[in-house]
Write a protein that holds these residues in place. Structure first.
Motif, PDB file in Angstrom:
ATOM      1  N   LEU A 137      10.417  -0.191  34.880  1.00 42.68           N
ATOM      2  CA  LEU A 137      10.505   0.643  33.679  1.00 42.68           C
ATOM      3  C   LEU A 137       9.483   0.215  32.638  1.00 42.68           C
TER       4      LEU A 137
ATOM      5  N   GLY B 169      24.844   7.892  26.935  1.00 38.95           N
ATOM      6  CA  GLY B 169      25.593   8.796  27.798  1.00 38.95           C
ATOM      7  C   GLY B 169      25.917  10.106  27.103  1.00 38.95           C
ATOM      8  N   ARG B 170      26.069  10.009  25.778  1.00 43.40           N
ATOM      9  CA  ARG B 170      26.446  11.209  25.028  1.00 43.40           C
ATOM     10  C   ARG B 170      25.266  12.131  24.746  1.00 43.40           C
TER      11      ARG B 170
ATOM     12  N   PHE C  93      16.005  13.052  33.187  1.00 43.58           N
ATOM     13  CA  PHE C  93      15.630  12.402  34.449  1.00 43.58           C
ATOM     14  C   PHE C  93      16.042  10.919  34.430  1.00 43.58           C
ATOM     15  N   SER C  94      15.889  10.296  33.261  1.00 45.21           N
ATOM     16  CA  SER C  94      16.271   8.881  33.149  1.00 45.21           C
ATOM     17  C   SER C  94      17.759   8.706  33.411  1.00 45.21           C
ATOM     18  N   LYS C  95      18.532   9.753  33.078  1.00 51.27           N
ATOM     19  CA  LYS C  95      19.979   9.641  33.274  1.00 51.27           C
ATOM     20  C   LYS C  95      20.378   9.717  34.749  1.00 51.27           C
ATOM     21  N   THR C  96      19.488  10.248  35.569  1.00 48.03           N
ATOM     22  CA  THR C  96      19.812  10.323  36.998  1.00 48.03           C
ATOM     23  C   THR C  96      19.486   9.004  37.710  1.00 48.03           C
ATOM     24  N   LEU C  97      18.689   8.154  37.047  1.00 46.11           N
ATOM     25  CA  LEU C  97      18.250   6.920  37.717  1.00 46.11           C
ATOM     26  C   LEU C  97      19.395   5.904  37.795  1.00 46.11           C
ATOM     27  N   PRO C  98      19.480   5.196  38.896  1.00 48.84           N
ATOM     28  CA  PRO C  98      20.553   4.201  39.013  1.00 48.84           C
ATOM     29  C   PRO C  98      20.193   2.895  38.318  1.00 48.84           C
ATOM     30  N   ALA C  99      19.705   3.014  37.086  1.00 46.62           N
ATOM     31  CA  ALA C  99      19.378   1.811  36.308  1.00 46.62           C
ATOM     32  C   ALA C  99      20.261   1.827  35.066  1.00 46.62           C
ATOM     33  N   ASP C 100      20.864   0.702  34.808  1.00 45.82           N
ATOM     34  CA  ASP C 100      21.760   0.577  33.648  1.00 45.82           C
ATOM     35  C   ASP C 100      21.027   1.034  32.382  1.00 45.82           C
ATOM     36  N   TYR C 101      21.728   1.772  31.529  1.00 47.38           N
ATOM     37  CA  TYR C 101      21.105   2.214  30.274  1.00 47.38           C
ATOM     38  C   TYR C 101      20.604   1.027  29.453  1.00 47.38           C
TER      39      TYR C 101
ATOM     40  N   PRO D 285      14.221  -3.219  38.386  1.00 49.71           N
ATOM     41  CA  PRO D 285      14.192  -1.996  37.576  1.00 49.71           C
ATOM     42  C   PRO D 285      13.588  -2.232  36.189  1.00 49.71           C
TER      43      PRO D 285
END
Lengths: 551, 291
Positions: free
Chosen positions: A315, A547-548, A403-411, A311
């Motif tokens: 990215l 996340g916020r 869209f980035s928040k839906t990805l299963p990649a750690d922030y 990932p």
């Protein structure tokens, strides 16, 4: 005319960038404002101190007007140089063009309104350098009220000529846009060419300036009565009228020059609008991306699918592709890193051989290695701060941030990829600068290697502070990509903080160079510690902060 | 059924039949309420695997606008569930909370049994999400975008090539995958996002207004893919304004209004509470017309 005023108002409202979104606490907004003000203090103090120190010796030989002349000339040059980028961004890259073109507006309405908005932003830039200069000069020369009125006129008129010239240059380049098949690629090339032209223009001016024989310059100096002003103000037409207006003792003569300066601004602006009426639409209308020939995928493309990437790598690659394919991002995040070696090369090439010899004496074979490290730390911070890649990492995603928040990649992985690309770009720019320096100054391996190591620390810190600022003050609501990189508070803040730190480090390095390795140890330890602390903060808190963020 | 009373025997007075549904739905124990006198529904509750589970989920914007209000909803595996509601009802907010875009202020969200708040990455891996606006990474080429998505979801190398080739052929995108997404039409962008969300073969497919902008052929294709996935035991949960589609395609519908769930059950069950053969549109209007 009503349409014009209404358009300016709309564009201004649209350009307004709130300090933080509605959810941000008042404390956060106040903290941001305080940071901006604090990071501006060194700049303004530097300008005020410089002028105060210069005034007495210059006044003694009757050349104090040179301070005003140089200030106005440098301010105009800066506006012209950055104006080319700015105008190309605002006039041609902005996607609001697609909305404005179908409206019943004349080309000059659109161009004039965009020019007015750009001009307002230039006034903000001038507030940093020209305003303190004009005020300090007024105080030092014990000028009367009339001076300050005239200074206000000069302040308002000064950016018009260089900005019009930048707009004309941009218009010439962009009128070729409709024939370009790949619009984005063309814009990128035109933007890069604009940079070269601006540097070339500077080069020619300096060359012609340097043509004067030393004895001619001395004769000018000795003649007093601000005779040097003519020499320094010939960069752009009309500056000498503006300066002359400020130097006149009699109020009437001063206003006479001021009127001349205003007339010139009006004439040149009218010329731009007339030309714009004819040529602006040609470039602007070709702006929308058109569907090119359909391109399928070949076997090689499909073969690439056989290898999977982590990932982080995916990215990183995505960021890179978006940066190099989006004209506004390319200019402000990629090209900006390679401006420094070019500026340096042009400056050295346009300077005299004496200047090069002086530079070699300062940074040459006999320069202690520790000075290279110290300077590199500062330059790394400075150039890293100017690179907007990290400080706009989230802002560039705009409304698509979700869209980035839906990805299963750690922030953490997501921000690390953004910081890594920012660091890589800053570092590559620094490598180019060091290669240019090494060639010009015939530097050996050791100074080059330690400079690269030093700069990497500065670049890394700038990438981390940029991300920290952007997480807290992201500009996610924009309608044009250029706004994400031009009107981002996080970018301005990072630029101010990092350049402040960078300049501070360079000044320390020069002033306390005799401290040698002790200073190297102190400053490198400070930078390593700052990098480590920021890394820890970002890795532990960024996921919660990200996340916020809700769009 | 008498106007103003609930079919379940609740005798609270309401202005219309819609309100009758509404009053029952308010009590959490009566969620999936209109299934409680349906033997199949009871079976479902016990035996069927719940794929999406929202328990008393709330979301307020700027501390003032309550977009979702103590929403409790379950979506079983292997079904196509339509999420209906008028504009501003809280559909998109709910979908965004399930996909991790928005944080719920209160309540729990589970996807395939995984608590989203506790294990977000694992929960996200279960989902394929198609937003209502397909303008995503416009400067990437179609194939670059798909490769990016495959990397993000760690789709095995041998599978991704085959899946991309298959879907590109199905959606007739093969001849433009070398172009930037920016040059695609709205429908083409939607298709490439659809493929991206299918590459990892998710257990749950969440779509926000998926049929908007699709041409009739693509629309038909999408509907058949939705059905195909449900037959494979996967779950499809999508929001829509097109009631006709919901009526023809969905195994069940959930209706939300002002952040509260009004109904969650099959179309047939809904009809039981209304006059026979009444159109879904009419039922929907009655249900949400509480002004």
């Amino acid at each position: 005319m009503n349409k014009y005023v209404s358009l300016i108002r709309t564009l201004l409202i649209n350009s307004y960038t709130p300090l933080a979104s509605g959810k941000a606490s008042r404390f956060k907004v106040l903290a941001l404002l305080a940071l901006v003000v604090i990071s501006l203090i060194p700049w303004i103090t530097m300008v005020v101190m410089l002028i105060s120190k210069l005034y007495a010796p210059m006044a003694a030989i009757g050349q104090e007007g040179v301070i005003l002349g140089l200030g106005c000339a440098l301010s105009s040059l800066m506006i012209f140089f950055f104006g080319i980028f700015y105008v190309i961004n605002v006039f041609y890259f902005a996607q609001d063009i697609d909305l404005l073109l179908p409206l019943p507006l004349k080309p000059w309405h659109i161009m004039g309104a965009k020019f007015a908005v750009t001009l307002l932003f230039e006034y903000l830039t001038q507030l940093l350098i020209l305003a303190p200069l004009l005020i300090t000069y007024g105080v030092m020369s014990q000028a009367g009220v009339n001076y300050y009125f005239l200074a206000a006129v000069v302040f308002l008129m000064l950016p018009i000529v260089p900005l019009v010239l930048a707009a004309l240059l941009a218009m010439m380049l962009m009128s070729l846009l409709p024939i370009a098949r790949n619009k984005d690629a063309f814009r990128i090339w035109a933007g890069s060419l604009g940079l070269f032209l601006a540097l070339g223009f500077n080069f020619i001016l300096q060359k012609s300036f340097g043509k004067m024989k030393p004895e001619e310059i001395i004769a000018l100096l000795q003649s007093g009565k601000n005779s040097m002003v003519q020499l320094v103000t010939r960069l752009f037409p009309g500056i000498h009228w503006g300066v002359a207006a400020l130097l006149q003792k009699g109020a009437l003569a001063g206003w006479g020059y001021a009127v001349l300066f205003m007339l010139l601004a009006v004439v040149i602006l009218t010329a731009l609008l007339l030309l714009g009426n004819r040529f602006y639409f040609r470039g602007a209308m070709g702006g929308s991306e058109s569907q090119g020939a359909k391109r399928g995928v070949n076997t090689t493309d499909m073969e690439k699918l056989k290898t999977s990437q982590s990932p982080f790598r995916a990215l990183f690659l995505k960021e890179w592709l978006v940066l190099i394919r989006t004209p506004a991002y390319f200019m402000n995040c990629v090209l900006v890193n390679f401006m420094w070696p070019l500026i340096f090369l042009f400056a050295v090439l346009s300077g005299s051989s004496d200047q090069l010899t002086q530079l070699r004496a300062f940074l040459g074979e006999n320069t202690p290695v520790e000075l290279f490290i110290l300077l590199a730390l500062g330059v790394g911070l400075l150039t890293g701060g100017m690179n907007g890649t990290s400080a706009t990492g989230l802002s560039r995603e705009g409304a698509q941030f979700y869209f980035s928040k839906t990805l299963p990649a750690d922030y953490r992985v997501q921000i690390n990829a953004k910081m890594a690309i920012a660091f890589a770009l800053s570092f590559c720019g620094f490598v180019a600068l060091v290669v240019a320096l090494a060639w010009m100054l015939k530097l050996g391996f050791v100074p080059v290697a330690v400079a690269l190591a030093g700069a990497s620390l500065g670049n890394m810190l700038a990438a981390q502070t940029g991300m920290l600022f952007d997480i807290h003050f992201p500009k996610l609501v924009w309608d044009n990509e250029y706004k994400a990189v031009k009107q981002s508070w996080s970018l301005i803040l990072n630029m101010l903080v990092c350049s402040g730190l960078g300049i501070g480090t360079i000044l320390l390095a020069i002033h306390y160079r005799e401290m040698g390795w002790t200073l190297v140890l102190l400053l490198t330890s400070a930078l390593i510690a700052a990098n480590a602390v920021l890394h820890r903060i970002l890795q532990t808190s960024a996921p919660r902060w990200l996340g916020r963020i809700e769009v | 059924m008498q106007a103003g009373s609930c079919a379940d025997g609740c005798n609270k007075e309401g202005k219309n039949r819609g309100f009758a549904f509404f009053c029952c739905e308010l009590s959490p124990e009566l969620l999936n309420l209109h299934n409680h006198n349906n033997p199949r529904s009871n079976e479902l509750a016990v035996e069927e695997h719940v794929m999406i589970e929202l328990i008393r989920v709330s979301k307020t914007y700027n501390g003032a606008v309550k977009a979702v209000d103590e929403l409790t909803l379950t979506v079983p595996a292997g079904e196509i569930v339509g999420f209906l509601g008028p504009n501003g009802a809280g559909k998109t907010t709910t979908l965004k909370m399930i996909t991790g875009i928005l944080n719920a202020d209160a309540g729990d969200i589970r996807v395939n049994g995984i608590n989203l708040a506790e294990r977000p990455l694992e929960a996200k891996k279960e989902i394929g999400y198609i937003p209502d606006n397909p303008d995503v990474f416009l400067r990437l080429k179609g194939l670059e975008y798909l490769r990016f998505m495959a990397d993000m979801y760690q789709v095995p190398a041998d599978l991704r090539k085959q899946r991309i080739a298959d879907y590109a052929e199905k959606f007739e995108l093969g001849n433009v995958l070398g172009n930037k997404i920016m040059s695609y039409s709205h429908g083409m962008r939607q298709k490439v996002v659809l493929i991206g969300a299918l590459l990892h073969d998710p257990e749950v497919w969440i779509l926000d207004e998926p049929l908007t902008g699709l041409d009739p052929k693509s629309s038909f294709l999408l509907k058949s893919i939705l059905r195909e996935r449900a037959q494979q035991g996967k779950t499809v949960f999508f929001s829509t304004h097109v009631l006709d589609v919901a009526e023809k395609l969905c195994d069940r519908v959930a209706i939300i209004h002002k952040g509260k769930l009004l109904f969650n059950g099959s179309i047939a069950e809904m009809r039981e509470h209304f006059k026979a053969n009444e159109s879904l549109e009419k039922m929907f209007l009655e249900m949400t017309d509480d002004e």
